[in-house]
Scaffold this active site. Structure first.
Site, mmCIF file in Angstrom:
data_model
loop_
_atom_site.group_PDB
_atom_site.id
_atom_site.type_symbol
_atom_site.label_atom_id
_atom_site.label_comp_id
_atom_site.label_asym_id
_atom_site.label_seq_id
_atom_site.Cartn_x
_atom_site.Cartn_y
_atom_site.Cartn_z
ATOM 1 N N GLU A 1 -5.733 -5.084 10.359
ATOM 2 C CA GLU A 1 -4.738 -4.044 10.608
ATOM 3 C C GLU A 1 -5.091 -3.269 11.872
ATOM 4 O OE1 GLU A 1 -2.582 -2.899 6.777
ATOM 5 O OE2 GLU A 1 -4.427 -1.746 6.767
ATOM 6 N N ASN B 1 0.866 -1.182 0.000
ATOM 7 C CA ASN B 1 0.000 0.000 0.000
ATOM 8 C C ASN B 1 0.907 1.238 0.000
ATOM 9 O OD1 ASN B 1 -1.805 2.017 0.488
ATOM 10 N ND2 ASN B 1 -2.442 1.275 2.521
ATOM 11 N N HIS C 1 -9.718 0.821 4.664
ATOM 12 C CA HIS C 1 -8.442 1.071 5.345
ATOM 13 C C HIS C 1 -8.669 2.036 6.505
ATOM 14 C CE1 HIS C 1 -4.397 2.433 6.209
ATOM 15 N NE2 HIS C 1 -3.999 1.289 5.673
ATOM 16 N N LYS D 1 0.075 4.252 -0.297
ATOM 17 C CA LYS D 1 -0.590 5.418 0.324
ATOM 18 C C LYS D 1 -0.387 6.670 -0.525
ATOM 19 C CE LYS D 1 -0.251 3.163 4.760
ATOM 20 N NZ LYS D 1 -0.267 3.263 6.199
ATOM 21 N N GLU E 1 -7.064 4.474 7.605
ATOM 22 C CA GLU E 1 -6.859 5.909 7.347
ATOM 23 C C GLU E 1 -8.094 6.507 6.681
ATOM 24 O OE1 GLU E 1 -3.088 5.296 5.451
ATOM 25 O OE2 GLU E 1 -2.276 4.809 7.426
ATOM 26 N N GLY F 1 2.036 2.209 10.761
ATOM 27 C CA GLY F 1 2.960 3.323 10.615
ATOM 28 C C GLY F 1 3.624 3.753 11.914
ATOM 29 N N SER G 1 3.079 -2.129 10.445
ATOM 30 C CA SER G 1 4.524 -2.134 10.702
ATOM 31 C C SER G 1 5.205 -3.456 10.337
ATOM 32 C CB SER G 1 4.823 -1.747 12.156
ATOM 33 O OG SER G 1 4.360 -0.433 12.416
HETATM 34 P P1 PGA Z 1 2.577 0.224 7.661
HETATM 35 O O1 PGA Z 1 1.133 0.402 6.982
HETATM 36 O O2 PGA Z 1 3.169 -1.033 7.137
HETATM 37 O O3 PGA Z 1 3.352 1.454 7.260
HETATM 38 O O4 PGA Z 1 2.343 0.163 9.131
HETATM 39 C C1 PGA Z 1 0.280 -0.684 6.785
HETATM 40 C C2 PGA Z 1 -0.999 -0.241 6.132
HETATM 41 O O5 PGA Z 1 -1.486 0.849 6.434
HETATM 42 O O6 PGA Z 1 -1.557 -0.962 5.272
#
Ligand code: PGA
Length: 251
Positions: free
Chosen positions: A167, A11, A97, A13, A99, A173, A213
């Site tokens: 997640e 992803n 997701h 983003k 976010e 993140g 992460s």
């Molecule tokens: P990350 O993000 O690996 O940077 O923690 C995962 C995601 O949001 O799919």
């Protein structure tokens, strides 16, 4: 790791430029993925979808959008429809997701319509679920994830085209990865939910992947869990070598 074909998504983003994406794609083209049978998907920002799709043709990496709208067309300024994504040859979309749930404020009501529309137009869906830190602290993680699954279950006719990404929001993140035990606990709960609410056959077949992460340093350990069928990777998917190493760790 199970007999199900592993699935690893990258992803990207809201990151990248023409220049950095060229470099990332060229790294992916050079990456040795010959010893893995994992299904691999990358999700660039909308404006780079066609370019990345063209550049990766022949590499056995599919393309996902990071979002789509709930209608096939109409007066919806700024939205991109599932029909448009199919039109440019995109096969996957990430929906739900955290976010988008928490920053953009997409709720279950909108998400179930998006999932339904995406599937109807032939897109496959990476459907994300996961609890926030306060939910985990108050021991409500399972309840929150169950509610997110319950919300869309009537709107999904064919689970074959769905991958579930667990997640936990507190791990995205942040560098704070969930422990293999925490991940396995929720993944097996999700599989049980399928057993009880959909069917045994879907429960056995559906891929449940972990995101939050994920790095080459922790992916091998996480991948050993019987109910972990791969990963959704954010930050580390922007570095070709790291992403490739995570993909290889699922073999
Ligand atoms: P990350 O993000 O690996 O940077 O923690 C995962 C995601 O949001 O799919």
């Amino acid at each position: 790791m199970s007999a199900r074909t592993c699935f690893v998504g990258g992803n990207w983003k809201c990151f990248g430029s023409n220049q950095s994406i060229d470099a990332l794609v060229s790294g992916l083209l050079k990456a040795d993925l010959s010893n893995t049978s994992a299904e691999v998907v990358v999700a660039p920002p909308f404006v780079y979808l066609s370019k990345v799709k063209e550049a990766l043709a022949g590499k056995n990496i599919s393309i996902a959008a990071q979002n789509c709208w709930r209608e096939s067309e109409g007066a919806f300024t700024g939205e991109v429809s599932p029909a448009m994504l199919r039109d440019i040859g995109v096969h996957w979309v990430i929906l739900g997701h955290s976010e988008r749930r928490h920053i953009i404020k997409e709720n279950d009501e909108l998400l179930k319509k998006k999932v339904e529309a995406a599937l109807k137009h032939g897109l496959k869906v990476i459907f994300c679920v996961g609890e926030q830190l306060e939910d985990r602290k108050s021991k409500r993680a399972q309840e929150v994830v169950t509610a997110q699954l319950d919300a869309c279950k009537e709107h999904i006719g064919c689970w074959e085209n769905v991958v579930i990404a667990y997640e936990p929001v507190w791990a995205i993140g942040t560098g704070e990865v969930a422990t293999p035990q925490q991940v396995q606990e929720i993944h097996s709960m999700i599989r049980r939910w399928f057993e009880e609410n959909i069917s045994s056959s879907v429960a056995q077949k559906i891929r449940i992947i972990y995101g939050g992460s994920v790095k080459p340093q922790n992916s091998t350990e996480l991948a050993k869990n019987p109910d972990v069928d791969g990963f959704l990777v954010g930050g580390a998917s922007l570095v070709a070598d790291q992403f490739a190493s995570i993909i290889r760790s699922t073999s």
